[in-house]
Motif scaffolding. Structure first.
Motif, PDB file in Angstrom:
ATOM      1  N   MET A  54       0.840  -1.194   0.000  1.00  0.00           N
ATOM      2  CA  MET A  54       0.000   0.000   0.000  1.00  0.00           C
ATOM      3  C   MET A  54       0.880   1.252   0.000  1.00  0.00           C
ATOM      4  O   MET A  54       1.896   1.327   0.664  1.00  0.00           O
ATOM      5  N   SER A  55       0.446   2.232  -0.716  1.00  0.00           N
ATOM      6  CA  SER A  55       1.198   3.466  -0.855  1.00  0.00           C
ATOM      7  C   SER A  55       1.113   4.316   0.410  1.00  0.00           C
ATOM      8  O   SER A  55       0.088   4.359   1.083  1.00  0.00           O
ATOM      9  N   ASN A  56       2.218   4.986   0.729  1.00  0.00           N
ATOM     10  CA  ASN A  56       2.233   5.916   1.862  1.00  0.00           C
ATOM     11  C   ASN A  56       2.024   7.352   1.402  1.00  0.00           C
ATOM     12  O   ASN A  56       2.173   8.276   2.185  1.00  0.00           O
ATOM     13  N   LYS A  57       1.714   7.525   0.121  1.00  0.00           N
ATOM     14  CA  LYS A  57       1.532   8.870  -0.414  1.00  0.00           C
ATOM     15  C   LYS A  57       0.318   9.533   0.222  1.00  0.00           C
ATOM     16  O   LYS A  57      -0.640   8.873   0.621  1.00  0.00           O
ATOM     17  N   LYS A  58       0.401  10.873   0.278  1.00  0.00           N
ATOM     18  CA  LYS A  58      -0.692  11.666   0.821  1.00  0.00           C
ATOM     19  C   LYS A  58      -1.174  12.642  -0.237  1.00  0.00           C
ATOM     20  O   LYS A  58      -0.403  13.089  -1.077  1.00  0.00           O
ATOM     21  N   VAL A  59      -2.449  12.947  -0.174  1.00  0.00           N
ATOM     22  CA  VAL A  59      -3.064  13.930  -1.051  1.00  0.00           C
ATOM     23  C   VAL A  59      -3.578  15.054  -0.163  1.00  0.00           C
ATOM     24  O   VAL A  59      -4.524  14.865   0.596  1.00  0.00           O
ATOM     25  N   PHE A  60      -2.923  16.195  -0.235  1.00  0.00           N
ATOM     26  CA  PHE A  60      -3.303  17.344   0.577  1.00  0.00           C
ATOM     27  C   PHE A  60      -4.323  18.171  -0.191  1.00  0.00           C
ATOM     28  O   PHE A  60      -4.024  18.702  -1.266  1.00  0.00           O
ATOM     29  N   LYS A  65      -3.584   8.861   0.652  1.00  0.00           N
ATOM     30  CA  LYS A  65      -4.466   9.178   1.773  1.00  0.00           C
ATOM     31  C   LYS A  65      -4.841  10.659   1.729  1.00  0.00           C
ATOM     32  O   LYS A  65      -3.973  11.530   1.664  1.00  0.00           O
ATOM     33  N   ILE A  66      -6.118  10.938   1.805  1.00  0.00           N
ATOM     34  CA  ILE A  66      -6.592  12.316   1.743  1.00  0.00           C
ATOM     35  C   ILE A  66      -6.404  12.999   3.097  1.00  0.00           C
ATOM     36  O   ILE A  66      -6.794  12.462   4.140  1.00  0.00           O
ATOM     37  N   ILE A  67      -5.804  14.181   3.050  1.00  0.00           N
ATOM     38  CA  ILE A  67      -5.609  15.012   4.240  1.00  0.00           C
ATOM     39  C   ILE A  67      -6.035  16.431   3.876  1.00  0.00           C
ATOM     40  O   ILE A  67      -5.555  16.998   2.897  1.00  0.00           O
ATOM     41  N   PHE A  68      -6.941  16.993   4.659  1.00  0.00           N
ATOM     42  CA  PHE A  68      -7.419  18.345   4.408  1.00  0.00           C
ATOM     43  C   PHE A  68      -6.551  19.357   5.154  1.00  0.00           C
ATOM     44  O   PHE A  68      -6.260  19.182   6.331  1.00  0.00           O
ATOM     45  N   LEU A  69      -6.158  20.407   4.447  1.00  0.00           N
ATOM     46  CA  LEU A  69      -5.371  21.473   5.068  1.00  0.00           C
ATOM     47  C   LEU A  69      -6.246  22.432   5.854  1.00  0.00           C
ATOM     48  O   LEU A  69      -5.773  23.083   6.784  1.00  0.00           O
ATOM     49  N   SER A  70      -7.509  22.551   5.483  1.00  0.00           N
ATOM     50  CA  SER A  70      -8.438  23.446   6.176  1.00  0.00           C
ATOM     51  C   SER A  70      -9.860  22.971   5.912  1.00  0.00           C
ATOM     52  O   SER A  70     -10.091  22.100   5.075  1.00  0.00           O
ATOM     53  N   GLU A  71     -10.793  23.576   6.630  1.00  0.00           N
ATOM     54  CA  GLU A  71     -12.196  23.238   6.467  1.00  0.00           C
ATOM     55  C   GLU A  71     -13.027  24.488   6.711  1.00  0.00           C
ATOM     56  O   GLU A  71     -12.777  25.236   7.661  1.00  0.00           O
ATOM     57  N   GLY A  72     -13.992  24.709   5.843  1.00  0.00           N
ATOM     58  CA  GLY A  72     -14.902  25.832   6.027  1.00  0.00           C
ATOM     59  C   GLY A  72     -14.312  27.157   5.567  1.00  0.00           C
ATOM     60  O   GLY A  72     -13.272  27.216   4.914  1.00  0.00           O
TER      61      GLY A  72
END
Length: 98
Positions: free
Chosen positions: A1-7, A24-31
């Motif tokens: 499995m990939s350790n890559k992240k999608v910011f 893996k999806i990672i959000f930098l901010s919300e709202g």
């Protein structure tokens, strides 16, 4: 499995599911964010991306200034910029060595 992240620059109602193919999806901010609070963006985005790798991706979305700050942090840290751009229901990769 990939350790890559999608910011992803900002969590919104858009379905970012197709981007999971790239990591893996990672959000930098919300709202809502204040477009003039660039120092706050710098601190927040830098903290979230502190463990990023040169192989990770950024999905630009939301305010242009937020995208600029996120891309600047990533490019400064890694000397490269990997973008996932949404087109016709899919994401396309664009990789830049700086």
């Amino acid at each position: 499995m990939s350790n890559k992240k999608v910011f992803i620059v900002n969590k919104s109602t858009h379905d970012f599911g197709p981007a999971e193919e790239y990591g893996k999806i990672i959000f930098l901010s919300e709202g809502s964010m204040n477009r003039y609070a660039t120092n706050s963006m710098m601190r927040q985005f830098n903290e979230v991306m502190k463990d990023s790798l040169a192989e990770d991706f950024i999905v630009p979305c939301s305010l242009n200034v937020m995208n600029s700050v996120a891309c600047a942090i990533f490019a400064h840290k890694h000397g490269t910029l990997n973008l996932l751009l949404f087109k016709d229901g899919l994401y396309i990769m664009r990789n830049h060595v700086l």
